[in-house]
Design an enzyme around this catalytic site. Structure first.
Site, PDB file in Angstrom:
ATOM      1  N   SER A  30      -2.442   6.472  17.597  1.00  0.00           N
ATOM      2  CA  SER A  30      -1.097   6.527  18.054  1.00  0.00           C
ATOM      3  C   SER A  30      -0.754   7.445  19.716  1.00  0.00           C
ATOM      4  CB  SER A  30      -1.356   7.890  17.239  1.00  0.00           C
ATOM      5  OG  SER A  30       0.246   8.783  16.919  1.00  0.00           O
ATOM      6  N   LEU A  50     -10.555  -7.333   6.910  1.00  0.00           N
ATOM      7  CA  LEU A  50     -10.212  -6.148   6.020  1.00  0.00           C
ATOM      8  C   LEU A  50      -9.843  -5.344   6.741  1.00  0.00           C
ATOM      9  CD1 LEU A  50     -11.075  -4.133   3.934  1.00  0.00           C
ATOM     10  CD2 LEU A  50     -12.948  -4.080   5.517  1.00  0.00           C
ATOM     11  N   ILE A  51      -8.403  -5.128   6.182  1.00  0.00           N
ATOM     12  CA  ILE A  51      -7.917  -4.270   6.701  1.00  0.00           C
ATOM     13  C   ILE A  51      -7.086  -2.766   4.952  1.00  0.00           C
ATOM     14  CG2 ILE A  51      -4.791  -4.036   7.163  1.00  0.00           C
ATOM     15  CD1 ILE A  51      -5.017  -7.015   6.781  1.00  0.00           C
ATOM     16  N   SER A  70      -0.872  -0.717   1.372  1.00  0.00           N
ATOM     17  CA  SER A  70       0.749  -0.999   0.150  1.00  0.00           C
ATOM     18  C   SER A  70       1.721  -0.885   1.132  1.00  0.00           C
ATOM     19  CB  SER A  70       0.089   0.833  -0.457  1.00  0.00           C
ATOM     20  OG  SER A  70       0.043   1.730  -0.096  1.00  0.00           O
ATOM     21  N   TYR A  87      -3.514  16.429  13.658  1.00  0.00           N
ATOM     22  CA  TYR A  87      -3.449  14.968  13.412  1.00  0.00           C
ATOM     23  C   TYR A  87      -3.660  14.395  15.216  1.00  0.00           C
ATOM     24  CZ  TYR A  87      -1.221  11.022  13.651  1.00  0.00           C
ATOM     25  OH  TYR A  87      -0.748   8.956  13.701  1.00  0.00           O
ATOM     26  N   GLY A 114       0.486  -1.394   7.690  1.00  0.00           N
ATOM     27  CA  GLY A 114      -0.445  -2.292   6.484  1.00  0.00           C
ATOM     28  C   GLY A 114      -0.389  -3.251   6.230  1.00  0.00           C
ATOM     29  N   GLY A 126      -5.585   0.278   4.096  1.00  0.00           N
ATOM     30  CA  GLY A 126      -3.993   1.515   3.881  1.00  0.00           C
ATOM     31  C   GLY A 126      -2.379  -0.039   3.337  1.00  0.00           C
ATOM     32  N   GLY A 131       4.126   0.276   4.518  1.00  0.00           N
ATOM     33  CA  GLY A 131       4.077   0.074   6.291  1.00  0.00           C
ATOM     34  C   GLY A 131       3.547  -0.567   6.964  1.00  0.00           C
TER      35      GLY A 131
END
Length: 286
Positions: A138, A6-7, A11, A151, A15, A9, A13
């Site tokens: 990140s 299950l991944i 749509s 962030y 992901g 995001g 980049g």
């Protein structure tokens, strides 16, 4: 039975590339995204390559949406082998100038979404006594950076959350935990981060303005002159994620490039992959 993943995001980049790469390597991929209308290209690639990819609607800040997708996977496969928490969004603005709504948004998308998704799969992984959870964090989850404090705060939270989980669910339930830590990524993520800053709110003003201008100039310079060393492609990061998934003893944390490794060196040199600290904490507390 093939492993499923299950991944979130998927749509664009990282992901998007991760979904394709895992399917190409024999996984059944459940590719999720908030707006499935943005999944046309992924579906096209899946059809062309005869890849086992199923696109599901999924909002990482909506617990009901998450549970619906998880239930679909369990109904179809009876298990969840791997969760990749990839969905996230950049944000650069001073704390003073960020609105309460923006602070909530950046925290929900980058941190609470990871918690909600992880919470949804844990019961099934615990029951089946195996599983793996990989979160794309990140270098900003290890090193605070100017105008990115909100962030970075969310990504630091993800790192702490994953580290805490790793101290007991791995040994007890064979659920492996990893944070994958990219530096710059040459994808829509960077454009989104800058766009969010420039369009949705007031740019830094007053005493912050000269600092902010230097910050933005540095970003633009790195983007134009140092793409090879600083900014990776989504596929390069996805390749690291696949390597982690195929590793029998994956690290707690891993940087995705030499630049990212050097950037975080002062924080990581004593325990680069995080496994020593997890072992120490487990020994001390359990």
């Amino acid at each position: 039975m093939k492993k499923n993943v299950l991944i979130t995001g998927t749509s664009t980049g990282v992901g998007f590339e991760t979904a394709l790469l895992f399917a190409q390597n024999g996984y059944k991929v459940y590719a999720t995204m908030r707006n499935i209308a943005k999944g046309e290209l992924l579906q096209q690639k899946a059809t062309e390559g005869a890849l086992d990819i199923e696109i599901l609607p999924f909002e990482v800040t909506d617990v009901q949406s998450i549970q619906a997708a998880v239930n679909t996977i369990i109904e179809q496969d009876g298990k969840i082998d791997l969760l990749i928490n990839n969905a996230g969004a950049g944000f650069a603005k001073t704390t003073e100038q960020a609105t309460v709504a923006e602070i909530k948004w950046v925290t929900d998308v980058n941190y609470l979404g990871v918690v909600y998704c992880t919470q949804a799969v844990l019961p099934f992984m615990r029951e089946q006594k195996f599983g793996q959870i990989i979160s794309i964090t990140s270098v900003g989850g290890l090193v605070g950076q100017p105008f990115n404090e909100l962030y970075c705060g969310a990504k630091f939270a993800v790192e702490g959350f994953m580290e805490g989980l790793a101290t007991y669910v791995t040994d007890a339930f064979n659920i492996k935990i990893t944070c994958v830590e990219p530096g710059g990524i040459a994808t829509e993520f960077m454009k989104s981060a800058i766009g969010k800053t420039a369009v949705d709110g007031v740019l830094a003003t007053g005493e912050y303005l000269p600092i902010f201008e230097r910050y933005m100039a540095g970003n633009q310079k790195r983007a134009s002159e140092s793409t090879e060393s600083v900014y990776q492609t989504g596929l390069e990061v996805a390749t690291v994620v696949l390597h982690v998934a195929q590793n029998e003893n994956p690290p707690l944390r891993i940087r995705t490039s030499a630049w990212a490794e050097n950037f975080c060196a002062l924080k990581t040199q004593a325990d680069p992959d995080g496994t020593k600290l997890v072992a120490q904490i487990t020994t001390n507390f359990l």
